[in-house]
Scaffold this motif. Structure first.
Motif, PDB file in Angstrom:
ATOM      1  N   GLN A 190       0.815  -1.210   0.000  1.00 55.53           N
ATOM      2  CA  GLN A 190       0.000   0.000   0.000  1.00 55.53           C
ATOM      3  C   GLN A 190       0.853   1.266   0.000  1.00 55.53           C
ATOM      4  OE1 GLN A 190      -3.252   0.022  -0.392  1.00 55.53           O
ATOM      5  NE2 GLN A 190      -3.381   2.266  -0.358  1.00 55.53           N
ATOM      6  N   GLU A 191       1.928   1.260   0.777  1.00 55.25           N
ATOM      7  CA  GLU A 191       2.795   2.444   0.858  1.00 55.25           C
ATOM      8  C   GLU A 191       3.431   2.753  -0.495  1.00 55.25           C
ATOM      9  OE1 GLU A 191       6.735   4.086   3.322  1.00 55.25           O
ATOM     10  OE2 GLU A 191       5.954   2.054   3.680  1.00 55.25           O
ATOM     11  N   GLN A 192       3.948   1.718  -1.147  1.00 53.17           N
ATOM     12  CA  GLN A 192       4.573   1.916  -2.462  1.00 53.17           C
ATOM     13  C   GLN A 192       3.548   2.387  -3.485  1.00 53.17           C
ATOM     14  OE1 GLN A 192       6.228  -1.621  -4.272  1.00 53.17           O
ATOM     15  NE2 GLN A 192       7.638  -0.451  -5.554  1.00 53.17           N
ATOM     16  N   LEU A 193       2.341   1.829  -3.412  1.00 53.08           N
ATOM     17  CA  LEU A 193       1.288   2.221  -4.336  1.00 53.08           C
ATOM     18  C   LEU A 193       0.941   3.696  -4.175  1.00 53.08           C
ATOM     19  CD1 LEU A 193      -0.858   1.607  -6.447  1.00 53.08           C
ATOM     20  CD2 LEU A 193      -2.332   0.753  -4.606  1.00 53.08           C
ATOM     21  N   GLU A 194       0.793   4.145  -2.942  1.00 56.42           N
ATOM     22  CA  GLU A 194       0.466   5.550  -2.695  1.00 56.42           C
ATOM     23  C   GLU A 194       1.575   6.471  -3.195  1.00 56.42           C
ATOM     24  OE1 GLU A 194      -0.418   5.871   1.451  1.00 56.42           O
ATOM     25  OE2 GLU A 194      -2.292   4.723   1.291  1.00 56.42           O
ATOM     26  N   GLU A 195       2.836   6.076  -2.999  1.00 56.47           N
ATOM     27  CA  GLU A 195       3.967   6.866  -3.486  1.00 56.47           C
ATOM     28  C   GLU A 195       3.936   6.974  -5.017  1.00 56.47           C
ATOM     29  OE1 GLU A 195       7.444   4.956  -2.031  1.00 56.47           O
ATOM     30  OE2 GLU A 195       7.224   5.713   0.039  1.00 56.47           O
ATOM     31  N   GLN A 196       3.639   5.852  -5.673  1.00 61.90           N
ATOM     32  CA  GLN A 196       3.606   5.835  -7.138  1.00 61.90           C
ATOM     33  C   GLN A 196       2.456   6.681  -7.688  1.00 61.90           C
ATOM     34  OE1 GLN A 196       5.584   3.328  -9.685  1.00 61.90           O
ATOM     35  NE2 GLN A 196       6.753   4.614  -8.289  1.00 61.90           N
ATOM     36  N   VAL A 197       1.305   6.602  -7.052  1.00 63.24           N
ATOM     37  CA  VAL A 197       0.163   7.413  -7.492  1.00 63.24           C
ATOM     38  C   VAL A 197       0.494   8.898  -7.370  1.00 63.24           C
ATOM     39  CG1 VAL A 197      -2.210   8.086  -6.951  1.00 63.24           C
ATOM     40  CG2 VAL A 197      -1.596   5.661  -7.042  1.00 63.24           C
ATOM     41  N   ALA A 198       1.128   9.276  -6.255  1.00 60.12           N
ATOM     42  CA  ALA A 198       1.512  10.678  -6.062  1.00 60.12           C
ATOM     43  C   ALA A 198       2.547  11.112  -7.101  1.00 60.12           C
ATOM     44  CB  ALA A 198       2.079  10.867  -4.656  1.00 60.12           C
ATOM     45  N   PHE A 199       3.507  10.229  -7.383  1.00 61.68           N
ATOM     46  CA  PHE A 199       4.557  10.534  -8.369  1.00 61.68           C
ATOM     47  C   PHE A 199       3.948  10.791  -9.744  1.00 61.68           C
ATOM     48  CE2 PHE A 199       7.316   9.069 -11.804  1.00 61.68           C
ATOM     49  CZ  PHE A 199       8.463   9.814 -11.581  1.00 61.68           C
ATOM     50  N   TRP A 200       3.063   9.886 -10.187  1.00 57.93           N
ATOM     51  CA  TRP A 200       2.515  10.011 -11.534  1.00 57.93           C
ATOM     52  C   TRP A 200       1.467  11.112 -11.632  1.00 57.93           C
ATOM     53  CZ3 TRP A 200       5.135   8.466 -15.404  1.00 57.93           C
ATOM     54  CH2 TRP A 200       5.986   7.353 -15.293  1.00 57.93           C
ATOM     55  N   THR A 201       0.793  11.422 -10.527  1.00 59.64           N
ATOM     56  CA  THR A 201      -0.148  12.547 -10.524  1.00 59.64           C
ATOM     57  C   THR A 201       0.595  13.857 -10.806  1.00 59.64           C
ATOM     58  OG1 THR A 201      -1.613  11.420  -8.965  1.00 59.64           O
ATOM     59  CG2 THR A 201      -1.845  13.805  -9.142  1.00 59.64           C
ATOM     60  N   ALA A 202       1.783  13.991 -10.207  1.00 64.47           N
ATOM     61  CA  ALA A 202       2.597  15.185 -10.451  1.00 64.47           C
ATOM     62  C   ALA A 202       3.226  15.165 -11.838  1.00 64.47           C
ATOM     63  CB  ALA A 202       3.688  15.278  -9.386  1.00 64.47           C
ATOM     64  N   LYS A 203       3.611  13.977 -12.291  1.00 65.97           N
ATOM     65  CA  LYS A 203       4.329  13.838 -13.558  1.00 65.97           C
ATOM     66  C   LYS A 203       3.411  14.025 -14.763  1.00 65.97           C
ATOM     67  CE  LYS A 203       8.400  12.430 -15.325  1.00 65.97           C
ATOM     68  NZ  LYS A 203       9.686  13.061 -15.043  1.00 65.97           N
ATOM     69  N   VAL A 204       2.198  13.486 -14.679  1.00 64.01           N
ATOM     70  CA  VAL A 204       1.241  13.567 -15.793  1.00 64.01           C
ATOM     71  C   VAL A 204      -0.065  14.148 -15.254  1.00 64.01           C
ATOM     72  CG1 VAL A 204       0.263  12.328 -17.769  1.00 64.01           C
ATOM     73  CG2 VAL A 204       2.307  11.437 -16.646  1.00 64.01           C
ATOM     74  N   PRO A 205      -0.105  15.465 -15.005  1.00 63.27           N
ATOM     75  CA  PRO A 205      -1.267  16.073 -14.357  1.00 63.27           C
ATOM     76  C   PRO A 205      -2.543  16.026 -15.197  1.00 63.27           C
ATOM     77  CG  PRO A 205       0.290  17.765 -15.077  1.00 63.27           C
ATOM     78  CD  PRO A 205       0.969  16.451 -15.262  1.00 63.27           C
ATOM     79  N   ASN A 206      -2.400  15.801 -16.491  1.00 63.71           N
ATOM     80  CA  ASN A 206      -3.579  15.759 -17.371  1.00 63.71           C
ATOM     81  C   ASN A 206      -4.230  14.372 -17.426  1.00 63.71           C
ATOM     82  OD1 ASN A 206      -1.107  15.020 -18.724  1.00 63.71           O
ATOM     83  ND2 ASN A 206      -2.241  14.934 -20.652  1.00 63.71           N
ATOM     84  N   ALA A 207      -3.700  13.407 -16.663  1.00 62.08           N
ATOM     85  CA  ALA A 207      -4.191  12.029 -16.757  1.00 62.08           C
ATOM     86  C   ALA A 207      -5.076  11.648 -15.577  1.00 62.08           C
ATOM     87  CB  ALA A 207      -3.009  11.068 -16.839  1.00 62.08           C
ATOM     88  N   GLU A 208      -6.040  10.768 -15.847  1.00 60.87           N
ATOM     89  CA  GLU A 208      -6.765  10.068 -14.786  1.00 60.87           C
ATOM     90  C   GLU A 208      -5.966   8.803 -14.467  1.00 60.87           C
ATOM     91  OE1 GLU A 208     -11.029   9.364 -15.145  1.00 60.87           O
ATOM     92  OE2 GLU A 208     -11.052  10.756 -16.848  1.00 60.87           O
ATOM     93  N   ILE A 209      -5.718   8.563 -13.182  1.00 57.02           N
ATOM     94  CA  ILE A 209      -4.857   7.439 -12.793  1.00 57.02           C
ATOM     95  C   ILE A 209      -5.689   6.295 -12.237  1.00 57.02           C
ATOM     96  CG2 ILE A 209      -2.991   6.703 -11.268  1.00 57.02           C
ATOM     97  CD1 ILE A 209      -1.791   9.480 -11.557  1.00 57.02           C
TER      98      ILE A 209
END
Length: 293
Positions: A127-146
């Protein structure tokens, strides 16, 4: 009742699960799947039909920096996926940071169409790694739904499919409603044989191979197939055939089993190995094999 239809193109690095996702959506094994990179060489359309929608999925080769002519052609298939997409699906896997080509990444973050970023293989994370990855990609690709998913386990895949249907534009169907793909039968014969070579041989052998189906005769109960396995060197030919033909026989047996399931008929398959020197860098050969189109 209004009807929706559109092109949904799947891109990402090699081996992130693009083909697994497409096959899950379509319900058929249209794209071959192995653990080796560069399994998909062509752009393959899979068509999903509903009463009021038609979803045209495009599985593309994994994004790489091309080293020779054939890989250049593979990346042209990826470039074309940006040109006709109504929705872009960008697949990454847990732990991944970037696409291998910055120009493609810039196209994603500046896309004028809906972008779904699918964070695949979450069954390999906590869960911790998943939350980190979601936060990373939200910042990296702000125009995307994750969407965190597991394409292999079908986790969250129906939810992604539903969201894609919501995003499809209103349009009549582009293809007949009983059509599953844009590829001919021989293409799937070639891909099935190539998959078995990817699974049964190591090192450079699978990447030096191309398949050409020269004969495909279908009767009521049986399909008779003759396919050429093209390699680049005599030494590769010997490895493909194996001791007393055992390795080649296994490829034929494995391919026949899958093709019988795919076509729903008895299959008779003959495999022949031929040398075609440096075909991966020969423009005429690449055109013959369906590249550079």
């Amino acid at each position: 009742m209004s009807h929706k239809a559109g092109f949904v193109n799947i891109i990402g690095n090699p081996n992130v699960g693009k083909s697994t996702l497409m096959n899950a959506f379509v319900g058929e094994r249209l794209s071959i799947i192995t653990s080796k990179a560069q399994t998909t060489r062509h752009r393959i359309l899979g068509i999903v039909n509903g009463e009021d929608f038609q979803l045209i999925l495009s599985d593309t080769p994994g994004i790489i920096k091309p080293a020779y002519e054939m890989q250049e052609s593979m990346m042209n298939f990826v470039k074309s996926a940006f040109e006709d997409a109504d929705i872009l699906v960008y697949m990454v896997e847990i732990g991944e940071q970037d696409l291998k080509d910055e120009a493609f990444f810039n196209k994603i973050i500046h896309a004028k169409i809906p972008v779904l970023l699918l964070l695949n293989k979450i069954d390999n994370s906590n869960q911790e790694q998943l939350e980190e990855q979601v936060a990373f990609w939200t910042a990296k690709v702000p125009n995307a739904e994750i969407f965190p998913i597991s394409a292999l386990q079908n986790f969250n895949v129906p939810e992604v499919f539903g969201r894609i249907i919501e995003l499809l534009p209103e349009s009549p169907a582009y293809y007949p409603k009983d059509q599953l793909t844009d590829k001919p039968e021989r293409f799937f014969v070639n891909e099935t044989i190539r998959e078995k070579i990817l699974l049964n041989y190591s090192k450079e052998i699978p990447y030096a191979v191309e398949i050409v189906t020269e004969e495909f005769f279908e009767d009521e109960k049986i399909i008779r197939i003759r396919s050429i396995i093209m390699v680049e060197r005599e030494t590769q030919k010997g490895i493909i055939i194996g001791h007393k033909g055992a390795a080649l026989k296994k490829v034929g047996t494995d391919a026949r089993a899958d093709l019988e399931q795919f076509f729903g008929k008895q299959i008779h398959i003959e495999l022949v190995v031929k040398v075609n020197k440096n075909w991966r860098s020969n423009a005429n050969m690449l055109k013959r094999f369906g590249y550079n189109q």
